[in-house]
Every structure is written in C-alpha cells, then in structure tokens.
Design a protein around this motif. Structure first.
Motif, PDB file in Angstrom:
ATOM      1  N   GLU A   4      36.254  20.381  -9.565  1.00 33.51           N
ATOM      2  CA  GLU A   4      36.246  18.923  -9.647  1.00 33.51           C
ATOM      3  C   GLU A   4      34.878  18.405 -10.059  1.00 33.51           C
ATOM      4  N   HIS A   5      33.829  19.015  -9.513  1.00 33.40           N
ATOM      5  CA  HIS A   5      32.470  18.617  -9.886  1.00 33.40           C
ATOM      6  C   HIS A   5      32.201  18.884 -11.364  1.00 33.40           C
ATOM      7  N   ALA A  48      26.657  18.875 -12.722  1.00 29.36           N
ATOM      8  CA  ALA A  48      27.571  19.249 -11.637  1.00 29.36           C
ATOM      9  C   ALA A  48      26.842  19.909 -10.465  1.00 29.36           C
ATOM     10  N   ARG A  94      36.512  22.460  -5.214  1.00 24.25           N
ATOM     11  CA  ARG A  94      35.473  21.433  -5.201  1.00 24.25           C
ATOM     12  C   ARG A  94      34.536  21.612  -6.386  1.00 24.25           C
ATOM     13  N   ASN A  95      34.170  22.856  -6.663  1.00 21.16           N
ATOM     14  CA  ASN A  95      33.312  23.120  -7.822  1.00 21.16           C
ATOM     15  C   ASN A  95      33.992  22.725  -9.119  1.00 21.16           C
ATOM     16  N   ARG A 115      34.166  16.347 -13.516  1.00 25.20           N
ATOM     17  CA  ARG A 115      33.535  15.028 -13.447  1.00 25.20           C
ATOM     18  C   ARG A 115      32.247  15.019 -14.257  1.00 25.20           C
ATOM     19  N   ALA A 116      31.451  16.060 -14.109  1.00 24.13           N
ATOM     20  CA  ALA A 116      30.199  16.152 -14.858  1.00 24.13           C
ATOM     21  C   ALA A 116      30.460  16.232 -16.357  1.00 24.13           C
TER      22      ALA A 116
END
Length: 253
Positions: free
Chosen positions: A46-47, A72, A43-44, A50-51
């Motif tokens: 992916e964040h 993020a 999850r981190n 994306r960021a």
C-alpha cells in the motif's frame, strides 16, 4: 504534466481485456499471487502504490523506482519484490487511474440529464481527483493527423464518436505503433467510448463546440491537473484553470 517523459515500450502497453495491466503483483513470474499477503507485506504494498501515484503524478512515468522507494520509505528491493519491473508498476497505476476515470465518466453520464452538466461534472470530478496526471501514455499521446481526402476514417477507427474535418490540423489520439493503439486495449477503449458519449451528447445538444474532440477533453483533464507543492494552491489553480477551459469548450450563438 509529464506523461511525455514515460519510457513505456509498445510491448508494455495494456493488453486486450486488461490482461497485461490487470495482473496482480506477487511472487510469480507473471506477477500473480495465490496466497494472501502478510500484514506487513500488505502495508508495504500500500505504501509503494501510494508513493508511486505521488511520484509519477509529480514527475511523470519516467521517474525512477528509487524515487518511489524513497517516498514509500522502503528499500528499492522491497519495491522490486512486489513489482518485478518498473513497467509492471506503471501498468498497475495507469490501469487504476483509467478505471477510475471511466467510472467517473459513467457516473456523470448516468446521473446527469443535461448533456453539458454531464460533461462538466465529469471534467470537474476527474480534475479534482488528480487522475489527469496519471493517465496512461497511450491514451494521451497526440499528434496532428495527416489530411485525408474524405476527412474521415482515421479518427473514427481510434476515437469513438469523434468527428473530423479535413485540413483542420486538429489534435487527436494516435497510437505509438500501428496495431498497438488504444483500440486494442479494453481499458483505454472503455474510457474513450464513454467519454465519446459525453462529447457526442453535448455536441448534439449544441452546447459543445463542433470542433471539440474526445482527445481535447482528455487533454483538458491532463492540463487542468497541475502538480503544485501546496495542496490548497493546487486545488485553487485546478479549479480556476478548469473554469477557463470549460468556457473555451462551450459553443457560442
């Protein structure tokens, strides 16, 4: 579009076969990972990705890692655990965007029978996706090429299907350092090849101005993808600007 703010060195350019850019990110010294990420770690990651797309899209590849971590909502240490250096993160994002543009170009080439429809579809799709803001610097680096007596050779070795005319002062793709250009990078080379096919088809059909090059098309993608704070304004501005640029690309009787 702030690609010129990038501090990429030639050593961090995409390697042959996409090796440098396509390395997965993890705990190994080369960024490889042999075991799946935990749910929270995934999850981190992916964040962070994306960021990074958002921050680099808005500020260019020169934006600091701290900005990516802040966007993020993770500590900068978390970013560096996933990506040992900023170059690794930049390569990851740039590789993904190059691959996405290449797929979009291939789709347009394969699904549109009319040459102009194929080229304009590719441009509209790529601009709408915002990929132009994240193209790797070595693909978008342009300069005015030196005049050659025979008017050929320089671009033909670097940009597929590109025609040149002596003394035109035309913008064309160049590498940051000789021997480390896009022709040595399979990811960027694949993009240039398929866009070159779109350009050549439209030019042969008489629908594209004879002086339009592959680099011009890529510059249209980058130019028509402004970064604005309001999503609706950004979409409207991109569509309007692209309409104007497309009119400028078309040949006239």
């Amino acid at each position: 579009m702030h690609v010129q703010d990038s501090h990429w060195s030639s050593a961090s350019a995409i390697g042959p076969g996409g090796g440098a850019m396509s390395a997965a990110v993890g705990n190994g010294r080369d960024g490889s990972r042999s075991t799946p990420l935990r749910v929270d770690a995934q999850r981190n990651l992916e964040h962070v990705l994306r960021a990074a797309r958002e921050v680099f899209g808005e500020l260019g590849y020169g934006a600091p890692m701290e900005d990516v971590a802040r966007r993020a909502r993770v500590g900068v240490g978390t970013v560096y655990r996933r990506f040992p250096s900023k170059d690794v993160l930049v390569r990851r994002i740039a590789e993904e965007e190059t691959s996405r543009l290449t797929d979009q170009a291939r789709t347009a080439l394969g699904q549109e029978d009319e040459p102009w429809s194929a080229l304009s579809r590719f441009l509209r799709t790529s601009v709408a996706s915002g990929a132009g803001r994240l193209l790797p610097p070595q693909v978008l680096r342009v300069g005015v090429a030196d005049e050659h007596e025979d008017g050929a050779g320089y671009d033909e070795a670097r940009v597929p299907q590109q025609r040149t005319q002596p003394g035109s002062g035309e913008l064309r793709l160049v590498s940051e350092n000789p021997g480390n250009g896009v022709e040595d990078d399979s990811g960027a080379a694949a993009l240039l090849d398929v866009v070159g096919q779109l350009v050549e088809r439209a030019r042969t059909a008489g629908e594209l101005r004879a002086d339009v090059s592959v680099s011009d098309v890529l510059l249209v993608i980058a130019t028509a993808a402004p970064s604005l704070p309001d999503a609706a304004q950004q979409a409207a501005a991109s569509a309007r600007l692209l309409d104007i640029l497309l009119e400028g690309l078309r040949s006239r009787p």
